[in-house]
Design a protein around this motif. Structure first.
Motif, PDB file in Angstrom:
ATOM      1  N   ASN A 227       0.830  -1.205   0.000  1.00  0.00           N
ATOM      2  CA  ASN A 227       0.000   0.000   0.000  1.00  0.00           C
ATOM      3  C   ASN A 227       0.869   1.262   0.000  1.00  0.00           C
ATOM      4  O   ASN A 227       0.506   2.285   0.582  1.00  0.00           O
ATOM      5  CB  ASN A 227      -0.924   0.016   1.219  1.00  0.00           C
ATOM      6  N   GLY A 228       2.020   1.195  -0.661  1.00  0.00           N
ATOM      7  CA  GLY A 228       2.964   2.312  -0.663  1.00  0.00           C
ATOM      8  C   GLY A 228       2.599   3.428  -1.611  1.00  0.00           C
ATOM      9  O   GLY A 228       1.463   3.528  -2.110  1.00  0.00           O
ATOM     10  N   VAL A 229       3.600   4.255  -1.894  1.00  0.00           N
ATOM     11  CA  VAL A 229       3.371   5.468  -2.684  1.00  0.00           C
ATOM     12  C   VAL A 229       3.215   5.187  -4.169  1.00  0.00           C
ATOM     13  O   VAL A 229       2.786   6.050  -4.940  1.00  0.00           O
ATOM     14  CB  VAL A 229       4.536   6.463  -2.473  1.00  0.00           C
ATOM     15  N   GLY A 230       3.580   3.979  -4.605  1.00  0.00           N
ATOM     16  CA  GLY A 230       3.469   3.663  -6.023  1.00  0.00           C
ATOM     17  C   GLY A 230       4.666   4.171  -6.820  1.00  0.00           C
ATOM     18  O   GLY A 230       5.593   4.779  -6.287  1.00  0.00           O
ATOM     19  N   ILE A 231       4.632   3.884  -8.115  1.00  0.00           N
ATOM     20  CA  ILE A 231       5.715   4.265  -9.017  1.00  0.00           C
ATOM     21  C   ILE A 231       5.149   5.126 -10.130  1.00  0.00           C
ATOM     22  O   ILE A 231       4.171   4.753 -10.781  1.00  0.00           O
ATOM     23  CB  ILE A 231       6.395   3.017  -9.617  1.00  0.00           C
ATOM     24  N   GLN A 232       5.752   6.265 -10.353  1.00  0.00           N
ATOM     25  CA  GLN A 232       5.308   7.161 -11.415  1.00  0.00           C
ATOM     26  C   GLN A 232       5.833   6.679 -12.761  1.00  0.00           C
ATOM     27  O   GLN A 232       7.014   6.369 -12.899  1.00  0.00           O
ATOM     28  CB  GLN A 232       5.806   8.592 -11.140  1.00  0.00           C
ATOM     29  N   GLY A 233       4.957   6.621 -13.759  1.00  0.00           N
ATOM     30  CA  GLY A 233       5.376   6.192 -15.081  1.00  0.00           C
ATOM     31  C   GLY A 233       5.483   4.687 -15.184  1.00  0.00           C
ATOM     32  O   GLY A 233       5.025   3.939 -14.309  1.00  0.00           O
TER      33      GLY A 233
END
Length: 276
Positions: A227-233
């Protein structure tokens, strides 16, 4: 029965048998049994006792001796594996870490120059070798479990060990006990799971991590979710994510599928077979 007890029984049983026979013979059988007949019966009785009881004790003794030798050999092998793992960690692993630091520094200083791509290729190679070394260390330090289904339990135990070393708070649900993996498949799958968990620890800032595996021999999947910040792109195209690209290459070489869906609060990597 212990090894020492078996040896004492082998020594005492013939003696007790002969003594008991001679006592019965002289106390109760003298009026009915001649001396010559009694002398002939003594070795016959000892022979039958040896064939029936002592032969079983000898098999038990051989089994106990084989077990002791196997335990001794296993202990020697484990000590050798642990020594090799320490040497890899203290030697090659530390050198690779220092090399990665230097290549990162060189990459920053050569950014925008014609050598930038060369440095990236070196960084990728160093990262890949470092992954292989970490995997080798983990395999050497792993102690196989003598369970009824050793292959399935061994794989699950190694995943639990990886989780303990990377993201100790992760929740594991493992239902791949009926799936048979070759030694190479196990190594590659464990490397993929380790890389995914390392990325979660380094970049995700997650508070909840889950490793879930399910399926059958023809259709299975392993999910690593956070449930982290995710990855952009596109995470597989980012310059600094060599590990993810190597993981994808590993999966493709084994004929597996790798999917990576990333969004703030829900990032999931799925490694599987027969999912389409």
């Amino acid at each position: 029965m212990s090894y020492k007890q078996i040896k004492w029984m082998i020594l005492l049983i013939p003696t007790i048998t002969v003594g008991l026979w001679e006592y019965i013979r002289h106390q109760f059988l003298m009026p009915y049994l001649s001396m010559d007949a009694g002398n002939w019966l003594t070795p016959v009785i000892v022979y039958f006792v040896s064939v029936t009881l002592l032969s079983r004790l000898f098999r038990m003794l051989e089994g106990a001796r084989a077990a002791l030798e196997q335990e001794r050999a296993s202990k020697t092998a484990l000590e050798a594996r642990d020594q090799l793992a320490r040497e890899l960690h203290d030697g090659i692993s530390q050198s690779l870490f220092l090399l990665s630091v230097k290549t990162d520094k060189a990459g920053r200083s050569l950014a925008g120059t014609r050598h930038e791509q060369d440095i990236r290729d070196i960084q990728k190679t160093v990262h890949e070798v470092n992954t292989y070394v970490r995997q080798a260390i983990a395999q050497l330090r792993y102690v196989p479990s003598p369970a009824a289904d050793p292959e399935a339990i061994a794989l699950q135990s190694q995943v639990e060990s990886i989780v303990s070393d990377t993201v100790p708070d992760a929740h594991i649900t493992w239902h791949l006990t009926e799936v048979s993996f070759s030694a190479k498949e196990q190594v590659e799958l464990l490397a993929c799971i380790r890389e995914a968990l390392l990325n979660v620890r380094k970049h995700a800032q997650a508070t909840q991590v889950r490793v879930h595996a399910e399926g059958s021999a023809s259709r299975w999947s392993v999910h690593i979710q956070d449930n982290g910040v995710g990855i952009q792109g596109d995470p597989l195209q980012l310059k600094d994510r060599y590990g993810l690209r190597i993981t994808k290459e590993r999966a493709e070489q084994m004929g597996w599928e790798l999917k990576l869906d990333s969004a703030p609060g829900n990032t999931q990597m799925i490694i599987g077979k027969g999912q389409n």
